[in-house]
Scaffold this motif. Structure first.
Motif, PDB file in Angstrom:
ATOM      1  N   LEU A   1     -26.961  33.492  49.899  1.00  0.00           N
ATOM      2  CA  LEU A   1     -25.741  32.847  49.433  1.00  0.00           C
ATOM      3  C   LEU A   1     -25.419  31.641  50.302  1.00  0.00           C
ATOM      4  N   LEU A   2     -25.644  31.785  51.601  1.00  0.00           N
ATOM      5  CA  LEU A   2     -25.409  30.679  52.525  1.00  0.00           C
ATOM      6  C   LEU A   2     -26.300  29.495  52.178  1.00  0.00           C
ATOM      7  N   LYS A   3     -27.535  29.785  51.812  1.00  0.00           N
ATOM      8  CA  LYS A   3     -28.472  28.730  51.435  1.00  0.00           C
ATOM      9  C   LYS A   3     -28.013  28.018  50.164  1.00  0.00           C
ATOM     10  N   CYS A   4     -27.445  28.791  49.218  1.00  0.00           N
ATOM     11  CA  CYS A   4     -26.937  28.188  47.982  1.00  0.00           C
ATOM     12  C   CYS A   4     -25.807  27.211  48.273  1.00  0.00           C
ATOM     13  N   TYR A   5     -24.922  27.601  49.163  1.00  0.00           N
ATOM     14  CA  TYR A   5     -23.824  26.708  49.533  1.00  0.00           C
ATOM     15  C   TYR A   5     -24.340  25.451  50.222  1.00  0.00           C
ATOM     16  N   GLU A   6     -25.261  25.615  51.135  1.00  0.00           N
ATOM     17  CA  GLU A   6     -25.793  24.461  51.855  1.00  0.00           C
ATOM     18  C   GLU A   6     -26.534  23.516  50.915  1.00  0.00           C
ATOM     19  N   THR A   7     -27.225  24.079  49.935  1.00  0.00           N
ATOM     20  CA  THR A   7     -27.911  23.254  48.943  1.00  0.00           C
ATOM     21  C   THR A   7     -26.915  22.429  48.133  1.00  0.00           C
ATOM     22  N   ALA A   8     -25.717  23.001  47.906  1.00  0.00           N
ATOM     23  CA  ALA A   8     -24.685  22.304  47.135  1.00  0.00           C
ATOM     24  C   ALA A   8     -23.899  21.315  47.983  1.00  0.00           C
ATOM     25  N   GLY A   9     -24.268  21.175  49.261  1.00  0.00           N
ATOM     26  CA  GLY A   9     -23.613  20.189  50.108  1.00  0.00           C
ATOM     27  C   GLY A   9     -22.522  20.728  51.009  1.00  0.00           C
ATOM     28  N   PHE A  10     -22.362  22.051  51.058  1.00  0.00           N
ATOM     29  CA  PHE A  10     -21.356  22.643  51.932  1.00  0.00           C
ATOM     30  C   PHE A  10     -21.903  22.757  53.353  1.00  0.00           C
ATOM     31  N   LYS A  11     -21.007  22.650  54.319  1.00  0.00           N
ATOM     32  CA  LYS A  11     -21.378  22.796  55.722  1.00  0.00           C
ATOM     33  C   LYS A  11     -20.815  24.105  56.272  1.00  0.00           C
ATOM     34  N   VAL A  12     -21.353  24.543  57.398  1.00  0.00           N
ATOM     35  CA  VAL A  12     -20.960  25.825  57.985  1.00  0.00           C
ATOM     36  C   VAL A  12     -20.130  25.583  59.232  1.00  0.00           C
ATOM     37  N   PHE A  13     -19.050  26.375  59.376  1.00  0.00           N
ATOM     38  CA  PHE A  13     -18.194  26.265  60.557  1.00  0.00           C
ATOM     39  C   PHE A  13     -17.615  27.640  60.847  1.00  0.00           C
ATOM     40  N   SER A  14     -17.171  27.858  62.079  1.00  0.00           N
ATOM     41  CA  SER A  14     -16.596  29.145  62.466  1.00  0.00           C
ATOM     42  C   SER A  14     -15.232  28.947  63.110  1.00  0.00           C
ATOM     43  N   PHE A  15     -14.345  29.908  62.876  1.00  0.00           N
ATOM     44  CA  PHE A  15     -13.039  29.929  63.506  1.00  0.00           C
ATOM     45  C   PHE A  15     -12.954  31.137  64.428  1.00  0.00           C
ATOM     46  N   PRO A  16     -12.307  30.992  65.587  1.00  0.00           N
ATOM     47  CA  PRO A  16     -12.126  32.152  66.464  1.00  0.00           C
ATOM     48  C   PRO A  16     -10.978  33.021  65.973  1.00  0.00           C
ATOM     49  N   GLU A  17     -10.909  34.218  66.490  1.00  0.00           N
ATOM     50  CA  GLU A  17      -9.748  35.071  66.232  1.00  0.00           C
ATOM     51  C   GLU A  17      -8.678  34.698  67.257  1.00  0.00           C
ATOM     52  N   VAL A  18      -7.477  34.429  66.792  1.00  0.00           N
ATOM     53  CA  VAL A  18      -6.400  34.060  67.701  1.00  0.00           C
ATOM     54  C   VAL A  18      -5.310  35.124  67.659  1.00  0.00           C
ATOM     55  N   THR A  19      -4.605  35.254  68.764  1.00  0.00           N
ATOM     56  CA  THR A  19      -3.596  36.307  68.871  1.00  0.00           C
ATOM     57  C   THR A  19      -2.195  35.818  68.546  1.00  0.00           C
ATOM     58  N   HIS A  20      -2.027  34.506  68.473  1.00  0.00           N
ATOM     59  CA  HIS A  20      -0.688  33.976  68.205  1.00  0.00           C
ATOM     60  C   HIS A  20      -0.739  32.991  67.037  1.00  0.00           C
ATOM     61  N   VAL A  21      -0.126  33.389  65.936  1.00  0.00           N
ATOM     62  CA  VAL A  21      -0.071  32.540  64.748  1.00  0.00           C
ATOM     63  C   VAL A  21       1.297  32.697  64.094  1.00  0.00           C
ATOM     64  N   VAL A  22       1.649  31.720  63.288  1.00  0.00           N
ATOM     65  CA  VAL A  22       2.773  31.855  62.367  1.00  0.00           C
ATOM     66  C   VAL A  22       2.154  32.173  61.013  1.00  0.00           C
ATOM     67  N   THR A  23       2.589  33.233  60.390  1.00  0.00           N
ATOM     68  CA  THR A  23       1.909  33.661  59.168  1.00  0.00           C
ATOM     69  C   THR A  23       2.873  34.297  58.171  1.00  0.00           C
ATOM     70  N   THR A  24       2.508  34.233  56.926  1.00  0.00           N
ATOM     71  CA  THR A  24       3.198  34.936  55.857  1.00  0.00           C
ATOM     72  C   THR A  24       2.212  35.129  54.715  1.00  0.00           C
ATOM     73  N   SER A  25       2.594  35.909  53.727  1.00  0.00           N
ATOM     74  CA  SER A  25       1.716  36.158  52.581  1.00  0.00           C
ATOM     75  C   SER A  25       2.506  36.008  51.289  1.00  0.00           C
ATOM     76  N   PHE A  26       1.764  35.795  50.219  1.00  0.00           N
ATOM     77  CA  PHE A  26       2.367  35.587  48.912  1.00  0.00           C
ATOM     78  C   PHE A  26       1.453  36.225  47.872  1.00  0.00           C
ATOM     79  N   PRO A  27       2.023  36.825  46.813  1.00  0.00           N
ATOM     80  CA  PRO A  27       1.174  37.465  45.794  1.00  0.00           C
ATOM     81  C   PRO A  27       0.205  36.482  45.144  1.00  0.00           C
ATOM     82  N   HIS A  28      -1.005  36.934  44.904  1.00  0.00           N
ATOM     83  CA  HIS A  28      -1.997  36.128  44.205  1.00  0.00           C
ATOM     84  C   HIS A  28      -2.410  36.908  42.948  1.00  0.00           C
ATOM     85  N   ARG A  29      -1.598  36.743  41.894  1.00  0.00           N
ATOM     86  CA  ARG A  29      -1.767  37.564  40.691  1.00  0.00           C
ATOM     87  C   ARG A  29      -2.151  36.751  39.465  1.00  0.00           C
ATOM     88  N   THR A  30      -1.683  35.509  39.398  1.00  0.00           N
ATOM     89  CA  THR A  30      -1.976  34.658  38.249  1.00  0.00           C
ATOM     90  C   THR A  30      -2.287  33.253  38.745  1.00  0.00           C
TER      91      THR A  30
END
Length: 304
Positions: free
Chosen positions: A110-139
């Motif tokens: 799957l990673l190869k498919c994305y790279e073939t389509a021109g997508f690049k790969v990057f990583s994010f670290p896990e952080v302990t301090h964020v401002v966050t909220t959530s919202f329904p994703h139904r429609t």
């Protein structure tokens, strides 16, 4: 007959309005928005992305493209600029799909498919301090409703608490949209293209010249590309800037003289004490010696 027709039209209109109202309510029209400061709702992750400069409303095509390749994966969008402060054509974002989270391994095919389509790969670290909220994703209407309802609340929350939060992430799972902005290690959330395209606001240029800190490169300082730029009123940011400036000045002094700031303090103390002794000597004190004064004068003169 006309009365019956009118009644049918009225009933149809009522049902249509009721269905639409129910649909929008289900989409999250009146859902509670609870904003929290704390741990991230996601662990460290690897994702594929395409970077884009332009109005955010044009990001929809990138979301669709990423979803077509990996429909079972969560989509992610990282937004680096506040569209109310930065012209639409200059707004920066990175859009793609999350290919692994935590210690999970990404699907190589799957990673190869994305790279073939021109997508690049990057990583994010896990952080302990964020401002966050959530919202329904139904429609399909949950997305514009979430964006319109969440961001004003986030901005107010961050401003009221004098926080520095950037960039803004939107993570789309099957039933929830996570909105998140890190409060630490923020520079780790800037993809290379965003750093290259970084622009500075005039007030941030002035602030950085005073504090000697460069926005996104600092783990916890705001940059001009933030969704909400508040470092001018953030107490912890000002403390960090002051500490950094003092460190730079002390290092510059030590490099110039070959002595530490502690040595300089001792010299200055001795200098003041000997000045006092010299004043006493001029007044006729026979118990004061000026033997050390020439040595100190030579040391201070050499340090200059």
């Amino acid at each position: 007959m006309s009365e019956w027709t009118s009644l049918c039209v009225a009933v149809s209109l009522f049902l249509t309005i009721s269905i639409l109202a129910g649909y929008f309510l289900y989409s999250g029209l009146l859902s509670d928005i609870i904003i929290l400061t704390g741990s991230s709702p996601i662990r460290k992750l690897m994702f594929v992305y395409k970077f884009k400069e332009g109005p955010y409303k044009k990001c929809a095509e990138l979301f669709k493209e990423a979803n077509r390749i990996g429909p079972e994966l969560s989509c992610i969008g990282i937004f680096y600029d506040d569209p109310t402060k930065v012209p639409g054509p200059q707004c920066r974002c990175a859009v793609g799909s999350i290919v692994s989270e935590g210690e999970d391994k990404a699907d190589k095919e799957l990673l190869k498919c994305y790279e073939t389509a021109g997508f690049k790969v990057f990583s994010f670290p896990e952080v302990t301090h964020v401002v966050t909220t959530s919202f329904p994703h139904r429609t399909v209407f949950s997305i514009p409703l979430g964006v319109k309802r969440v961001y004003p609340r986030l901005e107010s929350y961050i401003k009221d608490r004098k926080l520095c939060a950037h960039p803004f992430l939107e993570i789309y799972s099957n039933d929830v949209i996570h909105f998140m902005a890190p409060l630490a290690r923020q520079g780790d959330f800037y993809v290379p293209e965003a750093r290259l395209a970084e622009r500075r606001l005039p007030e941030q240029e002035e602030l950085d010249s005073d504090s000697e800190i460069s926005g996104a490169d600092s783990n916890s300082e705001c940059s001009s590309g933030t969704g909400i730029f508040l470092s001018a009123s953030r107490e912890t940011s000002l403390v960090a800037s002051s500490t950094r400036s003092e460190s730079i000045r002390d290092n510059g002094y030590a490099n110039h003289t070959g002595k530490s700031s502690r040595d300089r303090s001792l010299v200055e103390t001795d200098w003041k004490r000997n000045n006092q002794e010299r004043d006493q000597f001029k007044k006729g004190s026979s118990q004061v010696s000026l033997d050390r004064v020439p040595h100190l004068l030579g040391a201070v003169g050499g340090e200059e």
